[in-house]
Write a protein that holds these residues in place. Structure first.
Motif, short mmCIF file in Angstrom:
data_model
loop_
_atom_site.label_atom_id
_atom_site.label_comp_id
_atom_site.label_asym_id
_atom_site.label_seq_id
_atom_site.Cartn_x
_atom_site.Cartn_y
_atom_site.Cartn_z
N GLY A 70 -27.80 22.72 -15.62
CA GLY A 70 -27.40 23.45 -16.82
C GLY A 70 -26.79 24.80 -16.51
N GLY A 71 -27.46 25.60 -15.70
CA GLY A 71 -26.95 26.93 -15.37
C GLY A 71 -25.65 26.86 -14.58
N SER A 72 -25.56 25.89 -13.67
CA SER A 72 -24.34 25.76 -12.86
C SER A 72 -23.15 25.33 -13.71
CB SER A 72 -24.56 24.74 -11.74
OG SER A 72 -25.55 25.19 -10.84
N SER A 73 -23.38 24.41 -14.64
CA SER A 73 -22.29 23.97 -15.51
C SER A 73 -21.88 25.08 -16.48
CB SER A 73 -22.68 22.70 -16.29
OG SER A 73 -23.83 22.91 -17.08
N ASP A 74 -22.85 25.90 -16.90
CA ASP A 74 -22.51 27.05 -17.75
C ASP A 74 -21.61 28.03 -17.00
OD1 ASP A 74 -24.12 26.02 -19.76
OD2 ASP A 74 -25.85 27.25 -19.23
N ALA A 75 -21.91 28.26 -15.72
CA ALA A 75 -21.09 29.18 -14.92
C ALA A 75 -19.68 28.65 -14.76
CB ALA A 75 -21.74 29.37 -13.55
N ALA A 76 -19.54 27.35 -14.46
CA ALA A 76 -18.21 26.75 -14.31
C ALA A 76 -17.46 26.80 -15.63
CB ALA A 76 -18.34 25.30 -13.83
N ALA A 77 -18.17 26.57 -16.74
CA ALA A 77 -17.53 26.64 -18.05
C ALA A 77 -17.06 28.05 -18.37
CB ALA A 77 -18.50 26.15 -19.13
N THR A 78 -17.80 29.05 -17.92
CA THR A 78 -17.40 30.44 -18.12
C THR A 78 -16.09 30.73 -17.40
OG1 THR A 78 -19.71 31.15 -18.32
CG2 THR A 78 -18.08 32.85 -17.78
N LEU A 79 -15.98 30.29 -16.15
CA LEU A 79 -14.74 30.49 -15.40
C LEU A 79 -13.58 29.79 -16.10
CD1 LEU A 79 -15.99 29.93 -11.73
CD2 LEU A 79 -15.53 32.11 -12.88
N ALA A 80 -13.79 28.55 -16.54
CA ALA A 80 -12.71 27.79 -17.19
C ALA A 80 -12.31 28.44 -18.52
CB ALA A 80 -13.16 26.35 -17.42
N LEU A 102 -20.82 31.51 -6.56
CA LEU A 102 -21.89 31.56 -7.55
C LEU A 102 -23.05 30.64 -7.21
CD1 LEU A 102 -19.59 31.54 -10.70
CD2 LEU A 102 -20.88 33.50 -9.80
N GLY A 103 -22.81 29.62 -6.40
CA GLY A 103 -23.87 28.69 -6.05
C GLY A 103 -23.30 27.37 -5.60
N SER A 104 -24.09 26.63 -4.83
CA SER A 104 -23.60 25.39 -4.23
C SER A 104 -23.32 24.30 -5.25
CB SER A 104 -24.62 24.87 -3.20
OG SER A 104 -24.76 25.78 -2.13
N ASP A 105 -23.96 24.36 -6.43
CA ASP A 105 -23.77 23.32 -7.44
C ASP A 105 -22.59 23.59 -8.37
OD1 ASP A 105 -25.99 22.08 -6.41
OD2 ASP A 105 -27.37 22.85 -7.93
N VAL A 106 -22.13 24.84 -8.41
CA VAL A 106 -21.12 25.21 -9.40
C VAL A 106 -19.75 24.58 -9.11
CG1 VAL A 106 -20.05 27.16 -10.62
CG2 VAL A 106 -22.38 27.37 -9.76
N PRO A 107 -19.31 24.46 -7.85
CA PRO A 107 -17.98 23.86 -7.60
C PRO A 107 -17.83 22.45 -8.16
CG PRO A 107 -18.71 25.03 -5.66
CD PRO A 107 -19.88 25.01 -6.60
N PHE A 108 -18.90 21.65 -8.17
CA PHE A 108 -18.79 20.30 -8.73
C PHE A 108 -18.33 20.36 -10.18
CE2 PHE A 108 -20.91 17.16 -11.49
CZ PHE A 108 -20.19 16.03 -11.11
N PHE A 109 -18.95 21.22 -10.96
CA PHE A 109 -18.58 21.32 -12.38
C PHE A 109 -17.20 21.96 -12.55
CE2 PHE A 109 -23.25 21.25 -12.35
CZ PHE A 109 -23.47 20.18 -13.19
N ALA A 110 -16.84 22.87 -11.67
CA ALA A 110 -15.51 23.48 -11.74
C ALA A 110 -14.43 22.48 -11.37
CB ALA A 110 -15.44 24.70 -10.82
N SER A 111 -14.78 21.46 -10.59
CA SER A 111 -13.80 20.46 -10.14
C SER A 111 -13.36 19.53 -11.26
CB SER A 111 -14.38 19.62 -9.00
OG SER A 111 -15.34 18.69 -9.50
N GLN A 112 -14.20 19.45 -12.31
CA GLN A 112 -13.96 18.56 -13.45
C GLN A 112 -14.04 17.08 -13.06
OE1 GLN A 112 -10.53 19.64 -15.85
NE2 GLN A 112 -10.94 21.82 -15.63
N ALA A 113 -14.60 16.79 -11.89
CA ALA A 113 -14.81 15.40 -11.48
C ALA A 113 -16.01 14.83 -12.22
CB ALA A 113 -15.04 15.32 -9.97
N MET A 114 -15.94 13.56 -12.58
CA MET A 114 -17.07 12.89 -13.23
C MET A 114 -18.11 12.46 -12.20
SD MET A 114 -16.48 13.08 -16.42
CE MET A 114 -17.70 11.95 -17.05
N VAL A 115 -17.64 11.99 -11.05
CA VAL A 115 -18.51 11.56 -9.94
C VAL A 115 -17.90 12.13 -8.67
CG1 VAL A 115 -19.55 9.62 -8.71
CG2 VAL A 115 -19.05 9.41 -11.17
N ALA A 116 -18.73 12.67 -7.80
CA ALA A 116 -18.18 13.28 -6.58
C ALA A 116 -19.21 13.27 -5.46
CB ALA A 116 -17.71 14.71 -6.85
#
Length: 213
Positions: A70-80, A102-116
């Motif tokens: 949740g927190g990691s996806s919020d951070a990626a959403a903030t950047l976007a 910001l953290g190791s999990d945040v790039p996944f959400f920033a990538s906009q990939a569904m599965v990675a």
């Protein structure tokens, strides 16, 4: 369980104001100074010398510190969101590079990939294709939450990284959209810290668990 999503709203403002509400059954407190949304805002503003202030409202439906990202996806959403709001036109690789800070999990959400596939510390992202549909159920274990730092401290490293054959089979199952093989080979080293029911798998560092339907 039927978990809601997080909702993030960002507008330009005369002064910075960040507010957050949540519907967390365990009433986990939100510390805004530590919140990744604020860190993402400050990071992008500093990187591109942005002097504007923002009003940020975060409505959390994803349980806090549950291993659901949740927190990691919020951070990626903030950047976007800031990228679009300010017309910066930053490409996804650039957003992912910022996300790494910001953290190791945040790039996944920033990538906009569904599965990675995440390698190194999980921040190096390779999008995967093949899965057509994935349905799963999520619930929270009735066990004490561990912070990510505590979870890593308690891990028995001698039991970690022993499932490379399962990982290879899971990756092949994703490519072939073979959910039966995928389900059989799902694994998580953090499961040594929790009493996970048979047929379920730990999400992240827990205590959320899931099962494929």
């Amino acid at each position: 369980a039927d978990f809601a999503n997080d909702t993030l709203k960002i507008d330009e403002s005369q002064e910075d104001k960040i507010t957050s509400t949540h519907n967390d059954p365990q009433k986990t407190p939100i510390h805004l100074e530590e919140n990744l949304v604020k860190k993402a805002l400050d990071l992008l503003r500093g990187a591109y010398k942005i002097e504007k202030n923002f009003k940020v409202t975060l409505e959390k439906g994803i349980p806090i510190a549950a291993g659901l990202g949740g927190g990691s996806s919020d951070a990626a959403a903030t950047l976007a969101a800031l990228n679009e709001l300010l017309g910066l036109n930053l490409a996804i690789p650039t957003l992912m590079s910022l996300a790494e800070q910001l953290g190791s999990d945040v790039p996944f959400f920033a990538s906009q990939a569904m599965v990675a596939l995440g390698t190194n510390y999980g921040e190096k992202i390779t999008p995967l294709t093949g899965l057509k549909a994935l349905k799963f159920e999520i619930k929270l274990l009735d066990q004490p939450k561990l912070s990510t730092a505590d979870a890593y401290t308690r891990l028995d490293l001698s039991q970690c990284g022993q499932n490379r054959e399962q990982t290879a089979k899971a990756l092949e199952a994703i490519k072939c959209n073979d959910l039966a093989v995928l389900n059989k080979n799902l694994h998580n080293d953090f499961e040594q810290l929790y009493d996970v029911p048979k047929g379920w798998h730990l999400s992240g560092s827990g205590p959320a668990i899931f099962r494929l339907l």
